[in-house]
Scaffold this active site. Structure first.
Site, PDB file in Angstrom:
ATOM      1  N   ASP A  67     -26.491  -3.003  57.721  1.00 45.96           N
ATOM      2  CA  ASP A  67     -26.464  -3.889  58.882  1.00 45.96           C
ATOM      3  C   ASP A  67     -25.546  -3.317  59.965  1.00 45.96           C
ATOM      4  O   ASP A  67     -25.889  -3.293  61.156  1.00 45.96           O
ATOM      5  CB  ASP A  67     -25.999  -5.275  58.441  1.00 45.96           C
ATOM      6  CG  ASP A  67     -25.819  -6.234  59.607  1.00 45.96           C
ATOM      7  OD1 ASP A  67     -26.754  -6.365  60.412  1.00 45.96           O
ATOM      8  OD2 ASP A  67     -24.746  -6.857  59.716  1.00 45.96           O
ATOM      9  N   GLU A 139     -32.348  -3.155  55.760  1.00 44.47           N
ATOM     10  CA  GLU A 139     -30.953  -2.817  56.045  1.00 44.47           C
ATOM     11  C   GLU A 139     -30.311  -2.105  54.860  1.00 44.47           C
ATOM     12  O   GLU A 139     -29.499  -1.185  55.041  1.00 44.47           O
ATOM     13  CB  GLU A 139     -30.173  -4.073  56.400  1.00 44.47           C
ATOM     14  CG  GLU A 139     -30.584  -4.682  57.732  1.00 44.47           C
ATOM     15  CD  GLU A 139     -29.860  -5.971  58.040  1.00 44.47           C
ATOM     16  OE1 GLU A 139     -29.752  -6.300  59.225  1.00 44.47           O
ATOM     17  OE2 GLU A 139     -29.405  -6.659  57.090  1.00 44.47           O
TER      18      GLU A 139
END
Length: 250
Positions: A67, A139
């Protein structure tokens, strides 16, 4: 116990199939892993962990890393692509590009949906769970690439999959719960009702499963690290299933 020739053959065959599957997955991702275990961790849901293994062996820690790597790389891309944009404009573009739905779209384009490793949750729950964690898995894969190949490899992956999206016309950011509520009102339905189905995980790292209900429609479920996040995923699932337009915010 000594393996019989037949068992040895089956073991070799199974290993070969696993190697072929890994190679095909790496080809779709565009990165050959020096440590294939990182990729496997990146696509493993906590439900697939065997007894005694830590939650950290699932995709969640890699998702956290990925992320932030994604945010850094996309921020750099935006900074250079839009030299006349102010901080507010860049922040809005960043939020749109790194939202869960955008990550899920990238994962879908790479065919990652069927690669996610889940535990035995049943066919119906399996399909819902795969869709709800698809953005997280994307992610996590970025995090795995970063650990395996460094910043350059992760940046290459992000640029390959986000550059075209970055130059597409921006869509207005909208909360999927708002989109669903407005759609329900337009159909003469009451306000969607959200209910907590399950809470799992330790107190410091909970996972919520939430369902959204509307009369005449099958419930839709979402999973997230907070009730609100899970509610937004559930709303997004129902929006996608019912073909509702306008849900763009992660």
């Amino acid at each position: 116990m000594t393996k019989t020739p037949a068992k040895k053959k089956r073991a070799r065959s199974s290993k070969a199939k696993g190697t072929d599957a890994n190679a095909a997955l790496e080809a779709r991702i565009g990165h050959s892993f020096a440590d294939p275990n990182l990729l496997m961790q990146g696509i493993t849901h906590v439900s697939a962990l065997k007894s005694g293994r830590k939650r950290g062996d699932s995709y969640q820690r890699l998702e956290f890393l990925g992320d932030h790597v994604l945010g850094l790389v996309v921020s750099d891309m935006l900074y250079h692509a839009f030299p006349n944009a102010d901080e507010g404009e860049l922040s809005k573009r960043l939020a749109e590009l790194v939202r869960k739905e955008s990550c899920a779209d990238v994962a879908k384009s790479l065919g990652l949906l069927d690669d996610i490793k889940l535990g035995s949750v049943g066919p119906s729950a399996d399909a819902r769970l795969r869709k709800s964690v698809l953005g997280d898995i994307c992610e996590a894969v970025i995090g795995a690439i970063f650990l395996d190949g460094g910043h350059a490899a992760a940046a290459e992956f992000v640029k390959r999959n986000w550059t075209e999206r970055m130059h597409k016309p921006r869509r207005p950011l909208r909360d999927p719960k708002t989109v669903l509520q407005e759609w329900a009102q337009g159909k003469g339905l009451p306000t969607p009702v959200y209910r907590e189905v399950e809470r799992t995980g330790p107190h410091h790292d909970p996972q919520f499963r939430v369902a959204v209900d509307l009369p005449g429609l099958a419930p839709a479920e979402g999973i997230g690290g907070s009730k609100r996040a899970a509610e937004k995923v559930a709303a997004s699932v129902m929006i996608e299933r019912e073909g509702v337009g306008g849900g763009n915010d992660g």
